[in-house]
Motif scaffolding. Structure first.
Motif, PDB file in Angstrom:
ATOM      1  N   MET A   1       0.831  -1.197   0.000  1.00 60.47           N
ATOM      2  CA  MET A   1       0.000   0.000   0.000  1.00 60.47           C
ATOM      3  C   MET A   1       0.874   1.258   0.000  1.00 60.47           C
ATOM      4  SD  MET A   1      -3.311   0.955   2.269  1.00 60.47           S
ATOM      5  CE  MET A   1      -2.659   1.805   3.671  1.00 60.47           C
ATOM      6  N   ASP A   2       1.958   1.244   0.783  1.00 59.77           N
ATOM      7  CA  ASP A   2       2.886   2.375   0.791  1.00 59.77           C
ATOM      8  C   ASP A   2       3.535   2.570  -0.578  1.00 59.77           C
ATOM      9  OD1 ASP A   2       2.313   2.823   3.465  1.00 59.77           O
ATOM     10  OD2 ASP A   2       4.129   1.809   4.202  1.00 59.77           O
ATOM     11  N   ALA A   3       3.961   1.462  -1.195  1.00 57.39           N
ATOM     12  CA  ALA A   3       4.599   1.543  -2.516  1.00 57.39           C
ATOM     13  C   ALA A   3       3.603   2.041  -3.568  1.00 57.39           C
ATOM     14  CB  ALA A   3       5.159   0.175  -2.909  1.00 57.39           C
ATOM     15  N   LEU A   4       2.360   1.581  -3.478  1.00 53.68           N
ATOM     16  CA  LEU A   4       1.329   2.063  -4.399  1.00 53.68           C
ATOM     17  C   LEU A   4       1.120   3.566  -4.223  1.00 53.68           C
ATOM     18  CD1 LEU A   4      -1.145  -0.902  -4.002  1.00 53.68           C
ATOM     19  CD2 LEU A   4      -0.259  -0.111  -6.207  1.00 53.68           C
ATOM     20  N   GLY A   5       1.051   4.012  -2.960  1.00 52.45           N
ATOM     21  CA  GLY A   5       0.879   5.434  -2.675  1.00 52.45           C
ATOM     22  C   GLY A   5       2.032   6.269  -3.196  1.00 52.45           C
ATOM     23  N   ASP A   6       3.259   5.743  -3.065  1.00 54.29           N
ATOM     24  CA  ASP A   6       4.438   6.447  -3.572  1.00 54.29           C
ATOM     25  C   ASP A   6       4.379   6.640  -5.084  1.00 54.29           C
ATOM     26  OD1 ASP A   6       5.411   6.544  -0.996  1.00 54.29           O
ATOM     27  OD2 ASP A   6       6.869   4.918  -1.269  1.00 54.29           O
ATOM     28  N   GLN A   7       3.680   5.744  -5.765  1.00 55.34           N
ATOM     29  CA  GLN A   7       3.569   5.843  -7.226  1.00 55.34           C
ATOM     30  C   GLN A   7       2.277   6.524  -7.670  1.00 55.34           C
ATOM     31  OE1 GLN A   7       4.730   2.498  -9.614  1.00 55.34           O
ATOM     32  NE2 GLN A   7       6.154   1.750  -8.064  1.00 55.34           N
ATOM     33  N   GLY A   8       1.526   7.075  -6.698  1.00 55.44           N
ATOM     34  CA  GLY A   8       0.335   7.842  -7.029  1.00 55.44           C
ATOM     35  C   GLY A   8      -0.952   7.056  -7.098  1.00 55.44           C
ATOM     36  N   TYR A   9      -0.912   5.774  -6.728  1.00 56.94           N
ATOM     37  CA  TYR A   9      -2.129   4.964  -6.715  1.00 56.94           C
ATOM     38  C   TYR A   9      -2.730   5.021  -5.318  1.00 56.94           C
ATOM     39  CZ  TYR A   9       0.002   2.928 -10.903  1.00 56.94           C
ATOM     40  OH  TYR A   9       0.591   2.744 -12.120  1.00 56.94           O
ATOM     41  N   VAL A  10      -3.992   5.349  -5.232  1.00 57.28           N
ATOM     42  CA  VAL A  10      -4.658   5.450  -3.943  1.00 57.28           C
ATOM     43  C   VAL A  10      -5.814   4.452  -3.902  1.00 57.28           C
ATOM     44  CG1 VAL A  10      -5.892   6.953  -2.353  1.00 57.28           C
ATOM     45  CG2 VAL A  10      -4.056   7.890  -3.774  1.00 57.28           C
ATOM     46  N   MET A  11      -5.770   3.566  -2.920  1.00 57.06           N
ATOM     47  CA  MET A  11      -6.872   2.627  -2.694  1.00 57.06           C
ATOM     48  C   MET A  11      -6.823   2.183  -1.248  1.00 57.06           C
ATOM     49  SD  MET A  11      -5.540  -0.624  -4.958  1.00 57.06           S
ATOM     50  CE  MET A  11      -4.798   0.345  -6.244  1.00 57.06           C
ATOM     51  N   SER A  12      -7.923   1.678  -0.769  1.00 56.52           N
ATOM     52  CA  SER A  12      -7.995   1.272   0.634  1.00 56.52           C
ATOM     53  C   SER A  12      -7.221  -0.016   0.857  1.00 56.52           C
ATOM     54  CB  SER A  12      -9.452   1.076   1.056  1.00 56.52           C
ATOM     55  OG  SER A  12      -9.974  -0.105   0.466  1.00 56.52           O
ATOM     56  N   VAL A  13      -6.838  -0.242   2.093  1.00 60.52           N
ATOM     57  CA  VAL A  13      -6.127  -1.464   2.430  1.00 60.52           C
ATOM     58  C   VAL A  13      -7.029  -2.676   2.207  1.00 60.52           C
ATOM     59  CG1 VAL A  13      -6.630  -1.491   4.905  1.00 60.52           C
ATOM     60  CG2 VAL A  13      -4.506  -2.483   4.088  1.00 60.52           C
ATOM     61  N   GLY A  14      -8.339  -2.508   2.420  1.00 64.51           N
ATOM     62  CA  GLY A  14      -9.278  -3.604   2.169  1.00 64.51           C
ATOM     63  C   GLY A  14      -9.290  -4.010   0.698  1.00 64.51           C
ATOM     64  N   THR A  15      -9.254  -3.032  -0.188  1.00 63.91           N
ATOM     65  CA  THR A  15      -9.205  -3.309  -1.623  1.00 63.91           C
ATOM     66  C   THR A  15      -7.922  -4.065  -1.967  1.00 63.91           C
ATOM     67  OG1 THR A  15     -10.533  -1.366  -2.154  1.00 63.91           O
ATOM     68  CG2 THR A  15      -9.155  -2.260  -3.933  1.00 63.91           C
ATOM     69  N   ILE A  16      -6.822  -3.625  -1.393  1.00 62.59           N
ATOM     70  CA  ILE A  16      -5.539  -4.285  -1.657  1.00 62.59           C
ATOM     71  C   ILE A  16      -5.573  -5.722  -1.154  1.00 62.59           C
ATOM     72  CG2 ILE A  16      -3.073  -4.280  -1.096  1.00 62.59           C
ATOM     73  CD1 ILE A  16      -3.321  -1.161  -1.075  1.00 62.59           C
ATOM     74  N   TYR A  17      -6.067  -5.942   0.060  1.00 69.91           N
ATOM     75  CA  TYR A  17      -6.168  -7.308   0.591  1.00 69.91           C
ATOM     76  C   TYR A  17      -7.055  -8.185  -0.299  1.00 69.91           C
ATOM     77  CZ  TYR A  17      -3.798  -6.727   5.091  1.00 69.91           C
ATOM     78  OH  TYR A  17      -2.856  -6.543   6.067  1.00 69.91           O
ATOM     79  N   ASN A  18      -8.182  -7.646  -0.731  1.00 69.79           N
ATOM     80  CA  ASN A  18      -9.083  -8.419  -1.596  1.00 69.79           C
ATOM     81  C   ASN A  18      -8.415  -8.779  -2.920  1.00 69.79           C
ATOM     82  OD1 ASN A  18     -11.172  -8.425   0.263  1.00 69.79           O
ATOM     83  ND2 ASN A  18     -12.124  -6.589  -0.585  1.00 69.79           N
ATOM     84  N   ILE A  19      -7.713  -7.825  -3.514  1.00 71.22           N
ATOM     85  CA  ILE A  19      -7.019  -8.086  -4.774  1.00 71.22           C
ATOM     86  C   ILE A  19      -5.931  -9.142  -4.574  1.00 71.22           C
ATOM     87  CG2 ILE A  19      -5.420  -7.076  -6.470  1.00 71.22           C
ATOM     88  CD1 ILE A  19      -7.096  -4.460  -6.207  1.00 71.22           C
ATOM     89  N   LEU A  20      -5.151  -9.013  -3.509  1.00 70.24           N
ATOM     90  CA  LEU A  20      -4.078  -9.978  -3.253  1.00 70.24           C
ATOM     91  C   LEU A  20      -4.639 -11.379  -3.025  1.00 70.24           C
ATOM     92  CD1 LEU A  20      -1.787  -7.789  -0.975  1.00 70.24           C
ATOM     93  CD2 LEU A  20      -1.307  -8.522  -3.332  1.00 70.24           C
ATOM     94  N   GLU A  21      -5.722 -11.475  -2.288  1.00 68.22           N
ATOM     95  CA  GLU A  21      -6.342 -12.778  -2.028  1.00 68.22           C
ATOM     96  C   GLU A  21      -6.856 -13.400  -3.330  1.00 68.22           C
ATOM     97  OE1 GLU A  21      -7.030 -16.057   0.003  1.00 68.22           O
ATOM     98  OE2 GLU A  21      -6.111 -14.287   0.899  1.00 68.22           O
ATOM     99  N   THR A  22      -7.501 -12.596  -4.146  1.00 71.57           N
ATOM    100  CA  THR A  22      -8.011 -13.086  -5.431  1.00 71.57           C
ATOM    101  C   THR A  22      -6.860 -13.515  -6.336  1.00 71.57           C
ATOM    102  OG1 THR A  22      -9.952 -11.652  -5.268  1.00 71.57           O
ATOM    103  CG2 THR A  22      -9.384 -12.465  -7.461  1.00 71.57           C
ATOM    104  N   PHE A  23      -5.815 -12.714  -6.408  1.00 71.52           N
ATOM    105  CA  PHE A  23      -4.649 -13.073  -7.228  1.00 71.52           C
ATOM    106  C   PHE A  23      -4.019 -14.374  -6.743  1.00 71.52           C
ATOM    107  CE2 PHE A  23      -3.286  -8.577  -8.854  1.00 71.52           C
ATOM    108  CZ  PHE A  23      -4.414  -8.525  -9.664  1.00 71.52           C
ATOM    109  N   SER A  24      -3.937 -14.547  -5.439  1.00 72.45           N
ATOM    110  CA  SER A  24      -3.370 -15.772  -4.875  1.00 72.45           C
ATOM    111  C   SER A  24      -4.226 -16.980  -5.243  1.00 72.45           C
ATOM    112  CB  SER A  24      -3.247 -15.635  -3.361  1.00 72.45           C
ATOM    113  OG  SER A  24      -2.817 -16.845  -2.795  1.00 72.45           O
ATOM    114  N   GLU A  25      -5.539 -16.848  -5.096  1.00 72.72           N
ATOM    115  CA  GLU A  25      -6.453 -17.943  -5.438  1.00 72.72           C
ATOM    116  C   GLU A  25      -6.351 -18.329  -6.907  1.00 72.72           C
ATOM    117  OE1 GLU A  25     -10.295 -16.487  -4.282  1.00 72.72           O
ATOM    118  OE2 GLU A  25      -9.851 -16.676  -2.135  1.00 72.72           O
ATOM    119  N   LYS A  26      -6.097 -17.355  -7.762  1.00 69.88           N
ATOM    120  CA  LYS A  26      -6.008 -17.600  -9.201  1.00 69.88           C
ATOM    121  C   LYS A  26      -4.597 -18.012  -9.648  1.00 69.88           C
ATOM    122  CE  LYS A  26     -10.248 -16.616 -10.497  1.00 69.88           C
ATOM    123  NZ  LYS A  26     -11.079 -17.519 -11.283  1.00 69.88           N
TER     124      LYS A  26
END
Length: 137
Positions: free
Chosen positions: A44-69
């Motif tokens: 989340m910090d690295a995303l913010g440093d590059q100008g991407y803003v999203m909630s930690v919940g969104t990041i967790y959901n994306i990571l979980e989905t990517f892992s499952e796939k």
């Protein structure tokens, strides 16, 4: 070049049956560029440093989905914190107790050696999908 890389991430996401949203693309892009095996908070910090803003919940959901796939790997560090790796090809993870770091060790010869070993040792009905090797130092 930039658009070509984005297209690669877009294709990776679509190839596993997911919609390639801007959030998913940015998470996969930033994670793929990191070699530190970040936690969700570090990502989340690295995303913010590059100008991407999203909630930690969104990041967790994306990571979980990517892992499952199978797009990314989930690892636990020495403190039982979930960490993530966008490199799903065979490699060894070396865990460092002193700094809680995780680094990669690549050895194609080891992959062949282990695959051949298990091909002859595993029961016939077991198909080898993926191997993981971890070293704790």
């Amino acid at each position: 070049m930039k658009n070509k890389k984005i297209q690669i991430y877009t294709d990776m996401i679509r190839n596993v049956g997911l919609k390639a949203t801007p959030q998913r693309i940015s998470v996969l892009k930033v994670l793929s560029e990191m070699s530190s095996h970040p936690s969700a908070d570090m990502l989340m910090d690295a995303l913010g440093d590059q100008g991407y803003v999203m909630s930690v919940g969104t990041i967790y959901n994306i990571l979980e989905t990517f892992s499952e796939k199978g797009l990314i790997l989930k690892l636990k560090d020495n403190h039982e914190v979930m960490r993530f790796d966008a490199n799903t090809k065979f490699h060894v993870h070396i865990y460092n107790n002193e700094d809680n770091g995780i680094c990669d060790f690549f050895d194609p010869e080891l992959e062949v050696l282990l695959a051949n070993y298990f091909k002859n040792k595993l029961p016939e009905e077991v198909l080898l999908n993926r191997m993981e090797v971890s070293i704790f130092a």
